[in-house]
Design an enzyme around this catalytic site. Structure first.
Site, short mmCIF file in Angstrom:
data_model
loop_
_atom_site.label_atom_id
_atom_site.label_comp_id
_atom_site.label_asym_id
_atom_site.label_seq_id
_atom_site.Cartn_x
_atom_site.Cartn_y
_atom_site.Cartn_z
N GLU A 160 1.12 -1.20 -0.01
CA GLU A 160 0.05 0.05 0.05
C GLU A 160 0.74 1.11 -0.09
O GLU A 160 2.26 1.08 0.37
CB GLU A 160 -0.97 -0.01 1.30
CG GLU A 160 -1.81 -0.96 1.20
CD GLU A 160 -2.81 -1.29 2.19
OE1 GLU A 160 -4.00 -0.97 2.14
OE2 GLU A 160 -2.31 -1.59 3.20
N CYS A 218 7.75 -5.60 14.94
CA CYS A 218 7.51 -4.73 15.92
C CYS A 218 5.95 -5.05 16.47
O CYS A 218 4.98 -5.12 15.58
CB CYS A 218 7.63 -3.15 15.61
SG CYS A 218 9.28 -2.91 15.01
N CYS A 276 -0.16 5.78 10.33
CA CYS A 276 1.09 4.87 10.86
C CYS A 276 1.00 3.52 11.36
O CYS A 276 0.12 3.36 12.29
CB CYS A 276 1.88 5.73 11.61
SG CYS A 276 3.40 6.79 10.84
N1 SAH Z 1 10.31 0.21 9.33
C1 SAH Z 1 10.14 1.66 9.29
C2 SAH Z 1 9.15 2.47 8.55
C3 SAH Z 1 7.94 1.90 9.25
S1 SAH Z 1 6.33 2.83 9.60
C4 SAH Z 1 10.38 1.99 10.75
O1 SAH Z 1 10.17 1.24 11.60
O2 SAH Z 1 10.71 3.11 11.02
C5 SAH Z 1 6.73 4.22 10.00
C6 SAH Z 1 6.62 4.66 11.50
O3 SAH Z 1 5.23 4.01 11.92
C7 SAH Z 1 7.49 4.02 12.37
O4 SAH Z 1 8.02 5.08 13.22
C8 SAH Z 1 6.66 3.09 13.14
O5 SAH Z 1 7.22 2.45 14.28
C9 SAH Z 1 5.58 3.58 13.15
N2 SAH Z 1 4.38 2.86 13.49
C10 SAH Z 1 4.40 1.57 13.38
N3 SAH Z 1 2.95 0.90 13.80
C11 SAH Z 1 2.36 2.06 14.51
C12 SAH Z 1 1.05 2.13 15.13
N4 SAH Z 1 0.36 1.39 15.30
N5 SAH Z 1 0.95 3.57 15.56
C13 SAH Z 1 1.68 4.65 15.31
N6 SAH Z 1 2.76 4.56 14.80
C14 SAH Z 1 3.34 3.20 14.28
#
Ligand code: SAH
Length: 392
Positions: free
Chosen positions: A117, A141, A368
């Site tokens: 996406e 994560c 996010c």
């Molecule tokens: N793998 C990369 C890009 C991921 S998405 C990274 O981890 O940085 C971008 C951001 O969204 C990251 O900071 C990630 O930790 C955050 N993120 C992931 N799941 C989330 C959620 N459920 N709520 C808020 N932020 C989230």
């Protein structure tokens, strides 16, 4: 929320996730190659080398990929050139809009059935694309929807670039209400860990930032690469001497908690990732963005704000707090607003510049960490990229 035209998934489409087929990379595309590579590809089709530049101008300069619109190319060459150098990599399966048309999420099917996406976000002064670098993600994560899927495969350079070129075309059509028609920013905050697909992501950055017709001509400073903190790759990035913005998904200032929230912390600890991030800032002169999803009663305590403040004080860093977007089945929730405000206050008191991210696209699971395309089981399921606007 607006549901834009839906292209149903045809039952005979292979589904990489369900059948666990071995991932396969897509056909080669113009955006995989630099101009020299395109010239030799064109020559091997028996066409004069300058056609490479013409084709590139259509794709990167005019955002055109339809052979019929390439009227400066001889009719006999158009189909051959586009079939060879502009194969379809991304098929939009569903497009959804919210925030009065200012946020649009696209679900793509790749050539092997994998799903990813992207999210397009319009602001009064700019338009940002949030793109995926992998189908799924291997970083696990626990609060992130993509992280629950596991990794399907890396995207190719062109699969990454084509998301941006497609979204630039959407912006150019004037579809993003109340925003300029030119897409100017890209954040690698969709599905996947960009630094785990390092060479392709770097090549994609080069393509996005090379002047047209070689590339899309975006400014490096307007590209943000977000990472969980793969230290060796961060060090490699420093050596590239690019001026892209680095975002580090920290989420906890102490190893005990970060080991859980960002499992790769078991390998590279907080002190080590922060060192690499600060070195990146020193090398580029650009503030690193420290991403911190505030999770109620998990990482939002005043003492953690104070500890984070001490770690970042005096550094070229900015904290971007993200209210947690709860994912399906998650035991976690966003922090209450007063707790969030206190967290911000403490960081600011420590002299650390801090903002709370505006959460775009929640309504369409486009915020996010909500991207979960691989879980799509019917035409109504899915999830999306990221809201991702990094204060720069
Ligand atoms: N793998 C990369 C890009 C991921 S998405 C990274 O981890 O940085 C971008 C951001 O969204 C990251 O900071 C990630 O930790 C955050 N993120 C992931 N799941 C989330 C959620 N459920 N709520 C808020 N932020 C989230």
């Amino acid at each position: 929320m607006t549901i834009l035209p839906v292209i149903p998934i045809s039952p005979d489409q292979p589904d990489a996730v369900k059948t666990r087929r071995r991932p396969s990379m897509p056909p080669r595309h113009l955006a995989d190659l630099d101009l020299a590579g395109r010239k030799s590809a064109v020559a091997s089709l028996g066409e004069p080398a300058f056609r490479a530049k013409q084709l590139s101008t259509h794709y990167f300069g005019r955002l055109v990929r339809d052979a019929a619109a390439m009227t400066d190319l001889p009719a006999g060459s158009r189909d051959k050139l586009t079939a060879d150098l502009l194969p379809t990599l991304l098929t939009p399966i569903r497009e959804q809009a919210c925030d009065d048309g200012a946020t649009r999420k696209t679900l793509w099917r790749l050539h092997d059935g994998a799903l990813v996406e992207s999210v397009l976000m319009g602001y009064p002064d700019r338009v940002t694309a949030c793109v995926s670098s992998q189908a799924g993600c291997g970083m696990a994560c626990p609060f992130c929807a993509t992280g629950q899927q596991g990794l399907t495969r890396n995207l190719s350079v062109a699969e990454i670039v084509d998301q941006v070129v497609y979204l630039a075309g959407v912006a150019a059509s004037g579809a993003v209400t109340g925003s300029p028609p030119r897409l100017s920013r890209v954040v690698f905050m969709g599905m996947g860990e960009p630094l785990a697909n390092y060479p392709r992501v770097i090549e994609a950055v080069r393509r996005l930032t090379s002047p047209a017709p070689e590339g899309l001509g975006l400014s490096q400073r307007h590209i943000t690469v977000s990472t969980v903190g793969l230290v060796p790759a961060m060090r490699r990035l420093i050596a590239e001497q690019l001026s892209v913005t680095l975002a580090l998904s920290l989420h906890a200032p102490d190893d005990d908690l970060r080991d859980e929230l960002v499992p790769v912390n078991q390998r590279w600890k907080v002190a080590e990732v922060l060192d690499a991030a600060f070195d990146y800032a020193a090398q580029t002169g650009r503030r690193v963005s420290i991403e911190y999803a505030l999770i109620r009663d998990v990482n939002d305590q005043p003492w953690r704000a104070d500890l984070l403040g001490r770690l970042l004080k005096g550094k070229l860093a900015h904290v971007n707090l993200i209210p947690l977007n709860p994912t399906p089945g998650s035991k976690w929730d966003a922090s209450p607003k007063p707790v969030e405000r206190e967290f911000v206050r403490r960081l600011q008191e420590a002299g650390v510049s801090t903002t709370v991210r505006d959460t775009r696209g929640r309504e369409i699971d486009g915020a996010c960490g909500q991207l979960a395309a691989g879980e799509l089981t019917d035409a109504s399921a899915g999830g999306a990229a990221a809201d991702a606007e990094v204060a720069q």
